[in-house]
Design a protein around this motif. Structure first.
Motif, short mmCIF file in Angstrom:
data_model
loop_
_atom_site.label_atom_id
_atom_site.label_comp_id
_atom_site.label_asym_id
_atom_site.label_seq_id
_atom_site.Cartn_x
_atom_site.Cartn_y
_atom_site.Cartn_z
N UNK A 182 1.08 -1.25 0.19
CA UNK A 182 0.12 -0.14 -0.07
C UNK A 182 0.97 1.49 0.34
N UNK A 183 0.49 2.42 -0.85
CA UNK A 183 1.11 3.21 -0.91
C UNK A 183 2.08 3.11 -2.11
N UNK A 184 2.85 2.25 -2.15
CA UNK A 184 3.89 2.70 -3.44
C UNK A 184 2.85 3.42 -4.84
N UNK A 185 4.24 4.59 -5.39
CA UNK A 185 3.58 4.97 -6.29
C UNK A 185 4.70 4.89 -7.78
N UNK A 186 5.25 4.18 -7.04
CA UNK A 186 6.93 4.04 -8.70
C UNK A 186 7.50 2.78 -7.61
N UNK A 187 7.86 1.77 -8.88
CA UNK A 187 9.09 1.17 -8.68
C UNK A 187 9.60 0.33 -9.55
N UNK A 188 11.12 0.84 -9.87
CA UNK A 188 12.00 0.37 -10.21
C UNK A 188 13.32 -0.52 -10.29
N UNK A 189 13.95 -1.51 -11.66
CA UNK A 189 14.38 -1.55 -10.80
C UNK A 189 15.71 -2.01 -11.65
N UNK A 190 17.15 -2.30 -10.51
CA UNK A 190 18.29 -2.31 -11.53
C UNK A 190 19.01 -4.04 -11.44
N UNK A 191 18.79 -4.14 -13.01
CA UNK A 191 18.78 -5.54 -12.44
C UNK A 191 20.87 -5.33 -12.54
N UNK A 192 21.43 -4.56 -13.00
CA UNK A 192 22.87 -4.35 -13.27
C UNK A 192 23.21 -4.61 -11.83
N UNK A 193 22.93 -3.53 -11.01
CA UNK A 193 23.20 -3.33 -9.42
C UNK A 193 22.58 -5.00 -8.31
N UNK A 194 21.59 -5.33 -9.28
CA UNK A 194 20.12 -5.55 -7.87
C UNK A 194 20.11 -5.13 -6.94
N UNK A 195 19.35 -4.09 -7.28
CA UNK A 195 18.76 -2.77 -6.58
C UNK A 195 17.11 -2.74 -7.16
N UNK A 196 16.46 -2.72 -5.81
CA UNK A 196 14.98 -2.62 -6.04
C UNK A 196 14.60 -1.20 -6.04
N UNK A 197 14.23 -0.11 -6.32
CA UNK A 197 13.55 1.65 -5.73
C UNK A 197 12.44 1.20 -5.40
N UNK A 198 11.63 1.81 -4.64
CA UNK A 198 10.62 2.07 -4.04
C UNK A 198 10.41 3.65 -3.96
N UNK A 199 9.10 4.16 -4.66
CA UNK A 199 9.17 5.65 -4.03
C UNK A 199 7.09 5.36 -3.63
N UNK A 200 7.00 6.39 -2.83
CA UNK A 200 5.95 6.30 -2.64
C UNK A 200 5.48 6.84 -0.81
N UNK A 201 4.62 6.52 0.02
CA UNK A 201 4.16 6.19 1.19
C UNK A 201 4.18 4.90 1.97
N UNK A 202 5.09 4.22 2.11
CA UNK A 202 5.77 3.40 2.11
C UNK A 202 6.08 3.21 3.66
N UNK A 203 6.47 1.82 4.47
CA UNK A 203 6.73 1.62 6.03
C UNK A 203 8.05 0.41 4.86
N UNK A 204 8.91 1.45 5.12
CA UNK A 204 10.67 0.42 4.79
C UNK A 204 10.52 -1.03 5.22
N UNK A 205 9.81 -1.49 6.82
CA UNK A 205 10.12 -2.58 7.46
C UNK A 205 8.91 -3.09 7.39
N UNK A 206 7.72 -3.26 6.81
CA UNK A 206 7.12 -4.10 6.42
C UNK A 206 7.35 -4.41 5.13
N UNK A 207 7.47 -3.25 4.18
CA UNK A 207 7.81 -3.70 2.41
C UNK A 207 9.17 -5.07 2.74
N UNK A 208 10.11 -4.79 3.71
CA UNK A 208 11.59 -5.37 2.98
C UNK A 208 11.06 -6.27 4.05
N UNK A 209 10.27 -6.55 4.45
CA UNK A 209 9.68 -8.31 5.62
C UNK A 209 9.11 -8.83 4.13
N UNK A 210 7.70 -8.28 3.81
CA UNK A 210 7.40 -8.82 2.19
C UNK A 210 8.24 -9.31 1.26
N UNK A 211 9.05 -8.69 0.99
CA UNK A 211 10.38 -9.22 0.03
C UNK A 211 10.78 -10.39 0.23
#
Length: 110
Positions: free
Chosen positions: A35-64
Protein backbone atom coordinates in the motif's frame (compact mmCIF):
# COMPACT_ATOMS: atom_id res chain seq x y z
CA UNK A 1 -9.80 16.93 17.63
CA UNK A 2 -6.88 15.27 15.87
CA UNK A 3 -4.24 16.77 13.64
CA UNK A 4 -3.76 15.63 10.08
CA UNK A 5 -0.18 14.57 9.45
CA UNK A 6 1.47 15.32 6.14
CA UNK A 7 2.32 12.20 4.23
CA UNK A 8 5.93 11.97 3.16
CA UNK A 9 6.91 10.21 -0.02
CA UNK A 10 9.86 7.95 0.74
CA UNK A 11 12.53 6.64 -1.57
CA UNK A 12 13.51 3.17 -0.47
CA UNK A 13 16.53 1.55 -2.12
CA UNK A 14 16.82 -2.18 -1.49
CA UNK A 15 19.53 -4.63 -2.47
CA UNK A 16 17.68 -7.69 -3.69
CA UNK A 17 19.12 -11.03 -4.79
CA UNK A 18 17.48 -11.22 -8.24
CA UNK A 19 19.24 -14.24 -9.71
CA UNK A 20 16.26 -15.50 -11.74
CA UNK A 21 13.46 -13.95 -13.82
CA UNK A 22 10.91 -15.91 -11.78
CA UNK A 23 12.19 -14.35 -8.55
CA UNK A 24 12.23 -10.91 -10.20
CA UNK A 25 8.56 -11.30 -11.21
CA UNK A 26 7.55 -12.37 -7.72
CA UNK A 27 9.47 -9.50 -6.11
CA UNK A 28 7.89 -6.96 -8.48
CA UNK A 29 4.41 -8.38 -7.85
CA UNK A 30 4.93 -8.29 -4.09
CA UNK A 31 6.32 -4.73 -4.20
CA UNK A 32 3.48 -3.50 -6.40
CA UNK A 33 0.96 -4.94 -3.95
CA UNK A 34 2.26 -2.86 -1.06
CA UNK A 35 0.00 0.00 0.00
CA UNK A 36 1.20 3.49 -0.85
CA UNK A 37 3.53 2.52 -3.71
CA UNK A 38 3.74 5.15 -6.47
CA UNK A 39 6.71 3.92 -8.48
CA UNK A 40 8.85 0.79 -8.74
CA UNK A 41 12.10 0.48 -10.65
CA UNK A 42 14.59 -2.38 -10.87
CA UNK A 43 18.29 -2.11 -11.61
CA UNK A 44 19.21 -5.68 -12.56
CA UNK A 45 22.88 -4.81 -13.07
CA UNK A 46 23.33 -3.58 -9.47
CA UNK A 47 20.55 -5.86 -8.15
CA UNK A 48 18.65 -2.95 -6.63
CA UNK A 49 14.93 -2.36 -6.23
CA UNK A 50 13.84 1.27 -5.84
CA UNK A 51 10.43 1.98 -4.33
CA UNK A 52 8.82 5.43 -4.22
CA UNK A 53 5.72 6.34 -2.24
CA UNK A 54 4.22 6.49 1.21
CA UNK A 55 5.50 3.10 2.38
CA UNK A 56 6.76 1.44 5.54
CA UNK A 57 10.34 0.22 4.89
CA UNK A 58 10.18 -2.56 7.50
CA UNK A 59 6.99 -4.10 6.12
CA UNK A 60 8.29 -3.82 2.55
CA UNK A 61 11.50 -5.66 3.43
CA UNK A 62 9.71 -8.31 5.46
CA UNK A 63 7.34 -9.11 2.57
CA UNK A 64 10.15 -9.18 0.00
CA UNK A 65 12.25 -11.49 2.18
CA UNK A 66 9.68 -14.24 1.59
CA UNK A 67 10.97 -14.50 -2.00
CA UNK A 68 14.62 -13.45 -1.88
CA UNK A 69 17.40 -12.06 0.30
CA UNK A 70 16.71 -8.34 0.81
CA UNK A 71 18.80 -5.60 2.47
CA UNK A 72 18.02 -1.93 2.98
CA UNK A 73 20.58 0.27 1.21
CA UNK A 74 19.02 3.67 1.92
CA UNK A 75 15.79 5.26 3.09
CA UNK A 76 15.01 8.93 2.67
CA UNK A 77 12.49 11.44 1.44
CA UNK A 78 11.90 11.34 -2.31
CA UNK A 79 13.33 14.35 -4.08
CA UNK A 80 10.78 16.47 -5.87
CA UNK A 81 11.85 17.03 -9.47
CA UNK A 82 9.52 19.95 -10.01
CA UNK A 83 12.42 22.31 -10.70
CA UNK A 84 13.35 20.47 -13.86
CA UNK A 85 9.81 19.54 -14.86
CA UNK A 86 8.38 23.07 -14.66
CA UNK A 87 10.86 24.80 -16.95
CA UNK A 88 8.74 27.13 -19.06
CA UNK A 89 8.85 26.41 -22.76
CA UNK A 90 8.57 29.52 -24.92
CA UNK A 91 5.51 29.40 -27.10
CA UNK A 92 5.43 30.72 -30.63
CA UNK A 93 2.95 33.55 -30.74
CA UNK A 94 0.82 33.98 -33.81
CA UNK A 95 -0.49 37.38 -34.82
CA UNK A 96 -4.13 37.77 -35.67
CA UNK A 97 -3.46 40.05 -38.64
CA UNK A 98 -0.38 40.39 -40.79
CA UNK A 99 1.87 43.36 -40.18
CA UNK A 100 1.42 44.61 -43.75
CA UNK A 101 -2.26 45.01 -44.34
CA UNK A 102 -3.00 46.15 -47.88
CA UNK A 103 -6.26 47.86 -48.57
CA UNK A 104 -7.31 49.02 -51.99
CA UNK A 105 -8.65 52.54 -52.12
CA UNK A 106 -12.38 52.86 -52.80
CA UNK A 107 -13.45 53.54 -56.33
CA UNK A 108 -14.48 57.12 -56.95
CA UNK A 109 -17.31 57.63 -59.45
CA UNK A 110 -17.50 61.08 -60.77
Amino acid sequence: MHSVSNRVNWKLVLKVDLHDDKIKKKAMKTASGLSGIKSISVDVKDMKLILLGDIDPVSAVSKLRKWCHTEIVSVGPAKEEKDQAEVPVPLKLYEAYPLCYHMTPPLLYS
